[in-house]
Write a protein that holds these residues in place. Structure first.
Motif, short mmCIF file in Angstrom:
data_model
loop_
_atom_site.label_atom_id
_atom_site.label_comp_id
_atom_site.label_asym_id
_atom_site.label_seq_id
_atom_site.Cartn_x
_atom_site.Cartn_y
_atom_site.Cartn_z
N LYS A 222 0.86 -1.18 0.00
CA LYS A 222 0.00 0.00 0.00
C LYS A 222 0.89 1.23 0.00
CE LYS A 222 -3.70 2.28 2.66
NZ LYS A 222 -4.58 2.18 3.84
N VAL A 223 0.64 2.15 -0.93
CA VAL A 223 1.49 3.33 -1.06
C VAL A 223 0.62 4.59 -1.13
CG1 VAL A 223 3.35 2.09 -2.22
CG2 VAL A 223 1.56 3.18 -3.58
N TYR A 224 1.26 5.72 -0.85
CA TYR A 224 0.60 7.03 -0.93
C TYR A 224 1.24 7.81 -2.07
CZ TYR A 224 -0.35 11.94 0.26
OH TYR A 224 -0.71 13.27 0.21
N VAL A 225 0.42 8.38 -2.94
CA VAL A 225 0.94 9.18 -4.06
C VAL A 225 0.27 10.55 -4.05
CG1 VAL A 225 1.54 7.20 -5.52
CG2 VAL A 225 -0.76 8.17 -5.64
N LYS A 226 1.05 11.56 -4.43
CA LYS A 226 0.50 12.93 -4.51
C LYS A 226 1.14 13.66 -5.67
CE LYS A 226 -0.34 17.19 -1.95
NZ LYS A 226 -0.14 18.02 -3.16
N GLY A 227 0.30 14.18 -6.53
CA GLY A 227 0.78 15.02 -7.62
C GLY A 227 1.30 16.34 -7.09
N GLY A 228 2.20 16.95 -7.81
CA GLY A 228 2.76 18.23 -7.38
C GLY A 228 1.74 19.36 -7.46
N ASP A 229 1.82 20.27 -6.51
CA ASP A 229 0.95 21.46 -6.55
C ASP A 229 1.38 22.37 -7.69
OD1 ASP A 229 -0.24 20.45 -4.28
OD2 ASP A 229 0.90 21.72 -2.91
N GLY A 230 0.42 23.10 -8.23
CA GLY A 230 0.76 24.08 -9.25
C GLY A 230 1.49 25.27 -8.63
N GLY A 231 2.31 25.94 -9.42
CA GLY A 231 3.00 27.13 -8.94
C GLY A 231 2.03 28.30 -8.78
N ASN A 232 2.35 29.22 -7.90
CA ASN A 232 1.49 30.38 -7.67
C ASN A 232 1.61 31.39 -8.81
OD1 ASN A 232 0.81 29.27 -5.18
ND2 ASN A 232 2.43 30.38 -4.11
N GLY A 233 0.49 32.00 -9.12
CA GLY A 233 0.52 33.08 -10.09
C GLY A 233 1.17 34.33 -9.48
N GLN A 234 1.73 35.16 -10.32
CA GLN A 234 2.45 36.35 -9.85
C GLN A 234 1.57 37.60 -9.99
OE1 GLN A 234 4.50 37.94 -7.93
NE2 GLN A 234 6.43 37.30 -8.88
N LYS A 235 1.67 38.46 -8.98
CA LYS A 235 1.02 39.77 -9.06
C LYS A 235 2.10 40.81 -9.29
CE LYS A 235 -0.06 42.12 -5.47
NZ LYS A 235 -0.63 42.61 -4.20
N ALA A 236 2.14 41.37 -10.47
CA ALA A 236 3.19 42.34 -10.81
C ALA A 236 2.65 43.33 -11.83
CB ALA A 236 4.42 41.61 -11.37
N PHE A 237 3.34 44.47 -11.93
CA PHE A 237 2.94 45.51 -12.88
C PHE A 237 4.16 45.96 -13.67
CE2 PHE A 237 -0.15 45.60 -9.49
CZ PHE A 237 -1.36 45.69 -10.17
N ARG A 238 3.91 46.36 -14.89
CA ARG A 238 5.00 46.78 -15.76
C ARG A 238 5.51 48.14 -15.29
NH1 ARG A 238 4.53 47.83 -22.27
NH2 ARG A 238 6.77 48.11 -22.69
N ARG A 239 6.82 48.18 -15.00
CA ARG A 239 7.43 49.42 -14.52
C ARG A 239 8.65 49.73 -15.37
NH1 ARG A 239 3.27 49.92 -12.45
NH2 ARG A 239 2.71 50.10 -10.24
N GLU A 240 8.44 50.57 -16.36
CA GLU A 240 9.53 50.95 -17.23
C GLU A 240 9.51 52.47 -17.44
OE1 GLU A 240 9.91 48.76 -20.87
OE2 GLU A 240 8.92 46.99 -20.02
N LYS A 241 10.66 52.98 -17.75
CA LYS A 241 10.77 54.42 -18.00
C LYS A 241 9.95 54.78 -19.23
CE LYS A 241 14.32 58.02 -18.17
NZ LYS A 241 15.77 58.28 -18.28
N TYR A 242 9.25 55.86 -19.12
CA TYR A 242 8.38 56.37 -20.18
C TYR A 242 7.14 55.51 -20.42
CZ TYR A 242 12.75 58.83 -21.10
OH TYR A 242 13.91 59.55 -20.96
N VAL A 243 6.89 54.54 -19.52
CA VAL A 243 5.66 53.75 -19.61
C VAL A 243 4.95 53.87 -18.26
CG1 VAL A 243 4.63 51.50 -20.16
CG2 VAL A 243 6.86 52.12 -21.12
N PRO A 244 4.28 55.00 -18.04
CA PRO A 244 3.69 55.25 -16.71
C PRO A 244 2.53 54.31 -16.37
CG PRO A 244 3.00 56.93 -18.29
CD PRO A 244 4.03 56.11 -18.98
#
Length: 427
Positions: free
Chosen positions: A7-29
């Motif tokens: 008798k064995v226990y198996v578990k699939g891997g959890d999905g990675g977390n989504g990222q919360k981010a915003f584009r921050r570039e010069k001249y792109v306010p």
């Protein structure tokens, strides 16, 4: 050490977390959201390795957990998917869900695979939630949890020919004479506690795999003696060599022995009686064997071929091996496999709407909400983010959870439990 059930226990891997981010570039306010999705978690996969002959390795490692997916990144980069976990099993392994008893797979061929625990999908980054009404969402999902379950692995030996018969009729002696296998041989019952395999060279270039299996007794189909351990393995064999102590050296009648063993085979699996069977009349070198054989032939008739032998002196063994090889040449090379029937189901939209997605009941002062979809949503929600909490509440309201709680008597300020966490009901 031979191990044929674990008798064995198996578990699939959890999905990675989504990222919360915003584009921050010069001249792109007003760059907008730029959080990528998380990667998919790894699957747990069982794969047949013809080099394995036992489930011994699972005695020392019984937990198998795949890696989780990589988290999403900024600049819209998605996290990498995790690698699948490949777990090697011997040919002849039957995979059973421990909770439901359902047979998930019957693995017989080298390289054959089955996914037993799927990895969770990656959480969505805030790029996925951008809309015209909310162009800069402050929300991202956590990764989906991977599937987990307990499995029972049963090994059914893959052999061309199986030796059946009562204990101490000479099965192990016969195997040791016709092959290079070295089974334990002694003058007491159940000397053989687990299957022994040997390759038999017929002498004309042909060969086959012969299995010496633990002896049967009455009631074996109910688990008496080593019943189930033996009968599990004989299901795979293409031919049954039914070994009978024709001398009746232990005071039993040879014909009654033969009838009782066939009865056990029939009770365990009716299709075993359809398997080609050769009767091996062993111990012909002992007194009374010839007289017993004559009486045995009269009762059996011409339905089954009988081969008188003496495993000790070698008498008749050559004829038996040639007859076995000739019969194998006429049979399919594929092992006998019980087909698992899966009922075909169709779900129509009207029926799908009526399916209950959650349940609500009261335990003491708590209102408890349960449901697979809700619990998965809960695990994928980041409650440190205000927008995520609001989204979670909207989905529950849309599913009808709020209405169900009110109908059960929930009022403003009452405690609601989902999974292991408590919330306050707010009108």
């Amino acid at each position: 050490m031979f191990v044929d059930k674990v008798k064995v226990y198996v578990k699939g891997g959890d999905g990675g977390n989504g990222q919360k981010a915003f584009r921050r570039e010069k001249y792109v306010p007003l760059g907008g959201p730029a959080g990528g999705d998380g990667g998919k978690g790894g699957d747990v996969i069982l794969e047949v390795d013809e080099g394995l002959r036992t489930l011994l390795d699972f005695r020392y490692q019984k937990h198998f957990k795949a890696s989780r997916g990589e988290n999403g990144r900024n600049k819209g980069q998605h996290g990498a998917n995790a690698e699948d976990m490949i777990v090697k099993v011997p040919p002849g392994t039957v995979v059973i869900d421990d909770d439901t008893g359902e047979v998930l797979a019957d693995l017989t061929h080298h390289g054959q695979q089955v996914v037993v625990a799927k990895g969770g999908r990656g959480g969505r980054g805030n790029m996925r939630f951008a809309t015209a009404a909310n162009p800069a969402p402050d929300i991202a999902e956590k990764g989906e949890p991977g599937e987990e379950r307990y499995l029972v692995l049963e090994l059914k030996v893959m052999a061309d020919v199986g030796l059946a018969g009562f204990p101490s009729v000479g099965k192990s002696t016969l195997l040791s004479v016709v092959s290079k296998a070295k089974p334990k041989i002694a003058a007491y019952h159940f000397t053989t506690l687990s299957p022994n395999l040997g390759v038999v060279e017929v002498g004309d270039g042909r060969s086959f795999v012969l299995a010496d299996l633990p002896g049967l007794i009455e009631g074996a189909h109910l688990g008496a003696g080593l019943g189930h351990q033996f009968l599990r393995h004989i299901e795979r064999t293409r031919i049954i060599l039914h070994v009978v102590d024709m001398a009746g050296s232990e005071g039993r009648d040879p014909y009654e022995d033969w009838v009782k063993i066939n009865h056990e085979l029939e009770q365990y699996n009716l299709r075993l009686l359809e398997r080609p069977q050769l009767i091996v009349a062993n111990k012909m070198d002992l007194p009374e064997a010839k007289e017993n054989l004559k009486a045995f032939r009269e009762k059996i008739g011409d339905k089954y071929p009988i081969y008188p032998i003496s495993a000790i002196t070698g008498e008749g063994i050559k004829e038996l091996l040639f007859a076995t090889a000739d019969l194998l040449d006429t049979l399919p090379t594929e092992p006998y496999i019980e087909e698992v029937e899966h009922e075909e189901r169709k779900i129509y939209k009207s029926e799908a709407k009526e399916e209950q997605e959650f349940t609500v009941h009261k335990e003491n002062e708590f209102f408890v909400v349960k449901g697979e979809k809700i619990e998965k949503l809960f695990k994928m929600t980041d409650f440190n983010q205000y927008d995520s909490v609001q989204r979670f509440a909207r989905i529950l309201r849309k599913m009808g959870v709020d209405e169900a709680l009110r109908n059960l008597g929930a009022k403003d300020g009452d405690s609601v439990r989902i999974a292991d966490y408590e919330f306050e009901f707010v009108e």
